[in-house]
Design a protein around this motif. Structure first.
Motif, PDB file in Angstrom:
ATOM      1  N   VAL A 154       0.830  -1.208   0.000  1.00  0.00           N
ATOM      2  CA  VAL A 154       0.000   0.000   0.000  1.00  0.00           C
ATOM      3  C   VAL A 154       0.860   1.253   0.000  1.00  0.00           C
ATOM      4  O   VAL A 154       2.011   1.252   0.425  1.00  0.00           O
ATOM      5  N   ASN A 155       0.254   2.321  -0.501  1.00  0.00           N
ATOM      6  CA  ASN A 155       0.905   3.629  -0.451  1.00  0.00           C
ATOM      7  C   ASN A 155       0.104   4.565   0.437  1.00  0.00           C
ATOM      8  O   ASN A 155       0.031   5.759   0.212  1.00  0.00           O
ATOM      9  N   TYR A 156      -0.509   3.976   1.462  1.00  0.00           N
ATOM     10  CA  TYR A 156      -1.311   4.743   2.398  1.00  0.00           C
ATOM     11  C   TYR A 156      -1.294   4.019   3.743  1.00  0.00           C
ATOM     12  O   TYR A 156      -0.841   2.873   3.842  1.00  0.00           O
ATOM     13  N   PHE A 157      -1.791   4.702   4.766  1.00  0.00           N
ATOM     14  CA  PHE A 157      -1.984   4.027   6.052  1.00  0.00           C
ATOM     15  C   PHE A 157      -3.298   4.483   6.659  1.00  0.00           C
ATOM     16  O   PHE A 157      -3.857   5.512   6.263  1.00  0.00           O
ATOM     17  N   VAL A 158      -3.801   3.690   7.595  1.00  0.00           N
ATOM     18  CA  VAL A 158      -5.065   3.988   8.248  1.00  0.00           C
ATOM     19  C   VAL A 158      -4.786   4.782   9.525  1.00  0.00           C
ATOM     20  O   VAL A 158      -3.944   4.396  10.339  1.00  0.00           O
ATOM     21  N   ASN A 159      -5.494   5.879   9.669  1.00  0.00           N
ATOM     22  CA  ASN A 159      -5.378   6.711  10.869  1.00  0.00           C
ATOM     23  C   ASN A 159      -6.693   6.683  11.626  1.00  0.00           C
ATOM     24  O   ASN A 159      -7.762   6.867  11.043  1.00  0.00           O
ATOM     25  N   VAL A 160      -6.630   6.408  12.929  1.00  0.00           N
ATOM     26  CA  VAL A 160      -7.816   6.394  13.788  1.00  0.00           C
ATOM     27  C   VAL A 160      -7.813   7.661  14.633  1.00  0.00           C
ATOM     28  O   VAL A 160      -6.788   8.029  15.216  1.00  0.00           O
TER      29      VAL A 160
END
Length: 330
Positions: A154-160
């Protein structure tokens, strides 16, 4: 019914002696209420003052299957993995029975998922399929099975967000998840794209919509996983403390207190539990929100909807604490 020599009749249900010829098949109470206790036939009669009624033939049959409930009703698996389904039969006598091995299992799209006679589903392609079960002409409820592919780099990440928050026992915190791409752009994730989880469900539970509820003192990690790429996930911490620590409760107003008809605006409310380390807790989703005049401002949780001109006082309350603000709609 009793019929008399003067050609009158009278109900005698509570006055006769009721009899069942075979009490292993059916019993009958003094009030005439029959209970089927075994499969077969019995004759029911009534007696009063030496007079014997006509005979009523009573047939007691096996309970009939009325409905089938399968579980899970909404699940996701990775392509190539399996998931066990279960089927429960509900019968006319109120009893339930495990029918997992007796029903005929069906998948609406076998190119997405197949399911065995034992209820084991296999993910064979990416997509969604409807699972149900059939027995004796009775069709179960539908269960949706989503099969996701093997995750790619992936070229993104999940932010909570929000990060590292605190709530009181019995209160709640709403979380959101977003994708942050390498170029800095962001995308808010809808609830059907993430799976929410709490590392300590005995301390904090969390719903499919990301709403966490504090049960007892303690801490947990709140995690959001991207459904279509399980390698992409983000998490934060959530602490739960006693409400007795709360000594300040304040509504926060951003954007001013003047609205135009048709406007929509959100409010927040914080509690202060410690003068050290910025000891604030977000009580927005745990508070009860009311409007003094719903014809001017209608509240849906902490969201204000300006529906008519005038003035309204919005009040937030939590565990006996109250904070309010006055708003003008023009």
């Amino acid at each position: 019914m009793g019929f008399y020599s003067d050609e009158t009749s009278r109900e005698l249900t509570q006055e006769v002696s009721w009899r069942s010829r075979d009490t292993s098949i059916a019993t009958i109470s003094e009030a005439g209420l029959v209970v089927g206790v075994g499969v077969g036939n019995s004759t029911i009669t009534a007696v009063k003052d030496g007079g014997v009624s006509n005979r009523a033939n009573l047939i007691v049959s096996e309970a009939v299957l009325e409905s089938i409930i399968i579980s899970p009703i909404n699940a996701s698996i990775i392509k190539g993995s399996i998931l066990q389904h279960a089927a429960t039969g509900i019968y006319s006598d109120g009893a339930s029975q495990d029918l997992t091995q007796e029903v005929s299992w069906r998948s609406s799209d076998t190119s997405i998922a197949t399911i065995s006679e034992a209820g084991v589903a296999v993910g064979v392609g990416v997509g969604s399929s409807i699972i149900n079960a059939v027995k004796d002409g009775i069709i179960s409820n539908d269960g949706r099975l989503t099969v996701i592919g093997i995750s790619e780099p992936v070229n993104y990440f999940v932010n909570v967000k929000p990060k590292n928050t605190v709530i009181f026992v019995g209160s709640a915190q709403q979380f959101e998840a977003e994708l942050i791409f390498d170029d800095g752009s962001k995308e808010t994730l809808s609830n059907d794209r993430v799976i929410w989880n709490s590392s300590a469900f005995n301390i904090v539970t969390i719903t499919n919509s990301g709403r966490a509820n504090g049960l007892v003192n303690g801490g947990t990690r709140i995690k959001a996983t991207l459904i279509d790429n399980v390698n992409a996930w983000g998490e934060t911490t959530l602490s739960v403390i006693n409400v007795q620590s709360l000594f300040a409760y304040t509504m926060n107003i951003s954007g001013g207190n003047i609205l135009n008809i048709g406007d929509k605006s959100g409010l927040t409310v914080n509690g202060l539990y410690s003068l050290l380390n910025n000891g604030f807790v977000d009580l927005t989703y745990s508070s009860i929100w009311t409007s003094s005049d719903p014809s001017v401002i209608r509240m849906e949780g902490p969201i204000m909807y300006a529906v008519g001109s005038g003035t309204a006082t919005i009040t937030a309350s939590y565990e006996g604490r109250v904070s309010s603000g006055e708003f003008i709609v023009r």
